[in-house]
Motif scaffolding. Structure first.
Motif, PDB file in Angstrom:
ATOM      1  N   GLU A   1      49.758  44.989  46.724  1.00 22.50           N
ATOM      2  CA  GLU A   1      48.842  44.883  45.586  1.00 22.50           C
ATOM      3  C   GLU A   1      48.599  43.438  45.194  1.00 22.50           C
ATOM      4  O   GLU A   1      47.489  43.072  44.803  1.00 22.50           O
TER       5      GLU A   1
ATOM      6  N   ASP B   1      44.985  41.757  44.914  1.00 22.10           N
ATOM      7  CA  ASP B   1      44.553  41.157  43.650  1.00 22.10           C
ATOM      8  C   ASP B   1      43.934  39.792  43.899  1.00 22.10           C
ATOM      9  O   ASP B   1      42.908  39.436  43.293  1.00 22.10           O
TER      10      ASP B   1
ATOM     11  N   GLY C   1      40.347  40.728  43.172  1.00 22.09           N
ATOM     12  CA  GLY C   1      40.504  40.870  41.733  1.00 22.09           C
ATOM     13  C   GLY C   1      41.223  42.155  41.388  1.00 22.09           C
ATOM     14  O   GLY C   1      41.106  43.170  42.090  1.00 22.09           O
ATOM     15  N   GLU C   2      41.975  42.121  40.294  1.00 24.17           N
ATOM     16  CA  GLU C   2      42.826  43.269  39.955  1.00 24.17           C
ATOM     17  C   GLU C   2      42.031  44.533  39.682  1.00 24.17           C
ATOM     18  O   GLU C   2      42.424  45.626  40.100  1.00 24.17           O
ATOM     19  N   ASP C   3      40.904  44.424  38.991  1.00 25.95           N
ATOM     20  CA  ASP C   3      40.139  45.627  38.644  1.00 25.95           C
ATOM     21  C   ASP C   3      39.619  46.335  39.891  1.00 25.95           C
ATOM     22  O   ASP C   3      39.727  47.571  40.010  1.00 25.95           O
ATOM     23  N   ARG C   4      39.055  45.585  40.822  1.00 31.98           N
ATOM     24  CA  ARG C   4      38.540  46.202  42.050  1.00 31.98           C
ATOM     25  C   ARG C   4      39.697  46.715  42.905  1.00 31.98           C
ATOM     26  O   ARG C   4      39.577  47.769  43.550  1.00 31.98           O
ATOM     27  N   ARG C   5      40.797  45.993  42.927  1.00 29.67           N
ATOM     28  CA  ARG C   5      41.953  46.482  43.673  1.00 29.67           C
ATOM     29  C   ARG C   5      42.442  47.810  43.116  1.00 29.67           C
ATOM     30  O   ARG C   5      42.722  48.753  43.871  1.00 29.67           O
ATOM     31  N   ARG C   6      42.524  47.911  41.811  1.00 29.27           N
ATOM     32  CA  ARG C   6      42.958  49.173  41.205  1.00 29.27           C
ATOM     33  C   ARG C   6      42.013  50.311  41.568  1.00 29.27           C
ATOM     34  O   ARG C   6      42.442  51.435  41.849  1.00 29.27           O
ATOM     35  N   ALA C   7      40.720  50.011  41.574  1.00 30.22           N
ATOM     36  CA  ALA C   7      39.740  51.035  41.933  1.00 30.22           C
ATOM     37  C   ALA C   7      39.934  51.483  43.382  1.00 30.22           C
ATOM     38  O   ALA C   7      39.910  52.689  43.682  1.00 30.22           O
TER      39      ALA C   7
ATOM     40  N   SER D   1      43.097  53.541  43.821  1.00 32.03           N
ATOM     41  CA  SER D   1      42.981  54.878  43.222  1.00 32.03           C
ATOM     42  C   SER D   1      42.180  55.823  44.111  1.00 32.03           C
ATOM     43  O   SER D   1      42.375  57.037  44.072  1.00 32.03           O
TER      44      SER D   1
ATOM     45  N   TRP E   1      34.981  50.581  51.021  1.00 31.93           N
ATOM     46  CA  TRP E   1      36.075  49.610  51.042  1.00 31.93           C
ATOM     47  C   TRP E   1      36.426  49.177  52.461  1.00 31.93           C
ATOM     48  O   TRP E   1      37.497  48.628  52.687  1.00 31.93           O
TER      49      TRP E   1
END
Length: 206
Positions: free
Chosen positions: A20, A24, A28-34, A37, A68
């Motif tokens: 992760e 990140d 970026g953290e937001d896109r990584r989280r998406a 998920s 992705w």
């Protein structure tokens, strides 16, 4: 109980394993989280650890998730950046044990392709007396079989093995077989454990 061999996990014991963190930085953290998920990258990695082909698993997953695709391929193409850096104090402990004549084994969930990459970057991975790497064995922790095979192939009885791993389920499986265990939370705590067993001198606890 006398310890006859120390058994090291590798990921997050000798080498940091934080995918992760890499993603990140990449996206970026937001896109990584998406992405994480939507795409079960860790489940894919478990198949690699069990012996499936590293390239094929990553690239097939990328094709199943075209949104992705490029990012997922980084798991293969830049894998060593996911598995870095080494944890210097842990490597020092490994080498100190060997210098003191203590038998050391590796027991790790690691793919064939990924381990081949790692060996080229981390020479200490060749410094164990024996290595038990899941991809080559076709079985992963915490399956009881992988622990039983280490016992059988080394001839060391469970109660004389001291095992460290960062995952509690892997530790619990070893303890259930009678192994002595140390949940790895950092090299300092592990060093103190080894001092307590008389495997390292007191000066090496710090």
């Amino acid at each position: 109980m006398t310890i006859q061999a120390v058994v090291f996990d590798i990921g997050n014991v000798l080498i940091e394993w934080q995918p992760e963190r890499y993603f990140d930085r990449l996206m970026g953290e937001d896109r990584r989280r998406a992405m994480f998920s939507e795409v079960d990258l860790h489940e894919m990695n478990e198949r690699v650890d069990a012996g499936n082909d590293f390239h094929d698993e990553v690239y097939a997953l990328a094709e199943r998730h075209p949104r992705w695709r490029d990012e997922i391929r980084h798991w293969h193409d830049n894998w060593i950046e996911l598995a870095s850096p080494a944890i210097p104090r842990s490597v020092e402990i490994l080498r100190t044990l060997r210098a003191r004549g203590v038998t050391v084994f590796a027991l790790s969930n690691f793919g064939i392709g990924t381990f081949e990459v790692a060996q080229k970057v981390y020479p200490f991975l060749s410094e164990f007396d024996q290595r038990f790497i899941s991809g080559y064995m076709g079985v992963t922790k915490p399956d009881a079989e992988i622990y039983a095979r280490l016992e059988a192939e080394t001839g060391v009885a469970p109660e004389h093995l001291l095992f460290t791993d960062d995952r509690d389920d892997n530790i619990a499986a070893a303890a259930a077989r009678g192994w002595q265990v140390h949940p790895f939370r950092g090299p300092e705590g592990f060093a103190a454990c080894l001092v307590g067993h008389g495997l390292l001198p007191e000066r090496d606890a710090a």
